[in-house]
Design an enzyme around this catalytic site. Structure first.
Site, PDB file in Angstrom:
ATOM      1  CB  SER A   6       0.527  85.516  37.371  1.00 42.96           C
ATOM      2  OG  SER A   6       1.788  86.103  37.244  1.00 42.96           O
ATOM      3  CG  HIS A  31       0.211  84.044  32.957  1.00 37.30           C
ATOM      4  ND1 HIS A  31      -0.178  83.959  31.811  1.00 37.30           N
ATOM      5  CD2 HIS A  31       0.641  85.463  33.266  1.00 37.30           C
ATOM      6  CE1 HIS A  31      -0.203  85.058  31.205  1.00 37.30           C
ATOM      7  NE2 HIS A  31       0.186  86.062  32.069  1.00 37.30           N
ATOM      8  CG  ASP A  33       2.780  88.220  33.852  1.00 36.16           C
ATOM      9  OD1 ASP A  33       2.207  88.112  32.908  1.00 36.16           O
ATOM     10  OD2 ASP A  33       2.353  87.960  35.189  1.00 36.16           O
ATOM     11  CG  MET A  35       6.786  92.651  33.206  1.00 38.09           C
ATOM     12  SD  MET A  35       6.143  93.409  34.583  1.00 38.09           S
ATOM     13  CE  MET A  35       4.531  92.250  34.932  1.00 38.09           C
ATOM     14  CG  HIS A  64       1.773  88.532  29.261  1.00 37.76           C
ATOM     15  ND1 HIS A  64       0.846  89.034  30.066  1.00 37.76           N
ATOM     16  CD2 HIS A  64       1.613  89.317  28.302  1.00 37.76           C
ATOM     17  CE1 HIS A  64       0.445  90.068  29.914  1.00 37.76           C
ATOM     18  NE2 HIS A  64       1.033  90.215  28.547  1.00 37.76           N
ATOM     19  CG  MET A  66       3.154  92.643  29.468  1.00 37.97           C
ATOM     20  SD  MET A  66       2.956  92.718  31.124  1.00 37.97           S
ATOM     21  CE  MET A  66       3.265  90.995  31.717  1.00 37.97           C
ATOM     22  CG  MET A 135      -3.288  92.803  29.363  1.00 35.84           C
ATOM     23  SD  MET A 135      -2.752  91.516  30.379  1.00 35.84           S
ATOM     24  CE  MET A 135      -2.476  92.653  31.970  1.00 35.84           C
ATOM     25  CG  ASP A 173      -2.935  88.876  33.553  1.00 31.94           C
ATOM     26  OD1 ASP A 173      -2.950  89.035  34.605  1.00 31.94           O
ATOM     27  OD2 ASP A 173      -1.497  88.702  32.930  1.00 31.94           O
TER      28      ASP A 173
END
Length: 216
Positions: A6, A31, A33, A35, A64, A66, A135, A173
């Protein structure tokens, strides 16, 4: 078995260096992330970052989301170069439609569950997805400890996959180190996200190798 470092834990000023380093030393995915400061407290990357890193790696970009109302940004992240786009079942009242939108972009679709969300919440979309992300920490920050109860959810999900002949990958994760990775593999996981365990180490390449050995 695949390792997905990540870049949440990478050096943001040296993303190209850190991505190329893990690719050289055996990573299978990158990966990313994403957000938004609403679904989770932190704020990280947007589509422009995905677009910027797409040319510097041949590895699949596992993005991913979020973020609230992920439907608003699926197209942008797909066009930017995502290979997999993950959406949280908790982030939209229309998870079926969100997955349809991802598939319509010719991108692999992933559904994501927070630690407190039961497997039942995604049973009716499991036939559509390419990957399910469990998660194993609460999303939003790196460096948290693995939540033990996640193993029961993984086993339940793996049993559903077997019973229905589904072919989705199961990804985890959060708090992934060799010890937790081995237990997750035994429960049915085949894709492992690791951030701080890899990037905070003095020798990240050794950490990748230790994870690989744990899940062989």
């Amino acid at each position: 078995m695949k390792i997905a470092p990540s870049i949440l834990s990478a050096d943001f000023a040296n993303l190209q260096r850190d991505i190329e380093f893990v690719e050289k030393h055996g990573a299978d995915y990158i990966h990313v992330d994403v957000m938004d400061g609403q679904f989770v407290p932190n704020i990280t990357f947007g589509p422009n970052v995905v677009k910027a890193i797409r040319p510097i790696t041949k590895l699949p970009l596992d993005v991913h989301l979020m973020i609230v109302e992920p439907e608003r940004y699926i197209h942008d992240f797909a066009v930017a170069g995502s290979d997999i786009i993950g959406v949280h079942v908790e982030a939209t009242p229309h998870i079926h439609r969100a997955i349809q939108m991802i598939k319509a972009e010719n991108v692999k679709a992933e559904v994501v569950l927070n630690p407190g969300t039961p497997i039942d919440s995604v049973k009716h979309v499991l036939s559509m997805v390419d990957q399910v992300l469990i998660m194993t920490v609460n999303p939003g920050f790196g460096g948290q400890s693995f939540i033990e109860e996640s193993l029961d959810k993984i086993r339940e999900l793996a049993a559903l996959r077997e019973a229905n002949g589904y072919h989705f990958d199961i990804q985890v994760d959060g708090g992934i180190v060799p010890e937790t990775a081995k237990r997750c593999k035994e429960a049915g996981v085949n894709v492992f996200v690791a951030g701080s365990y890899i990037y905070d180490a003095e020798h990240p390449e050794k950490q990748i190798q230790l994870l690989k050995e744990a899940i062989q």
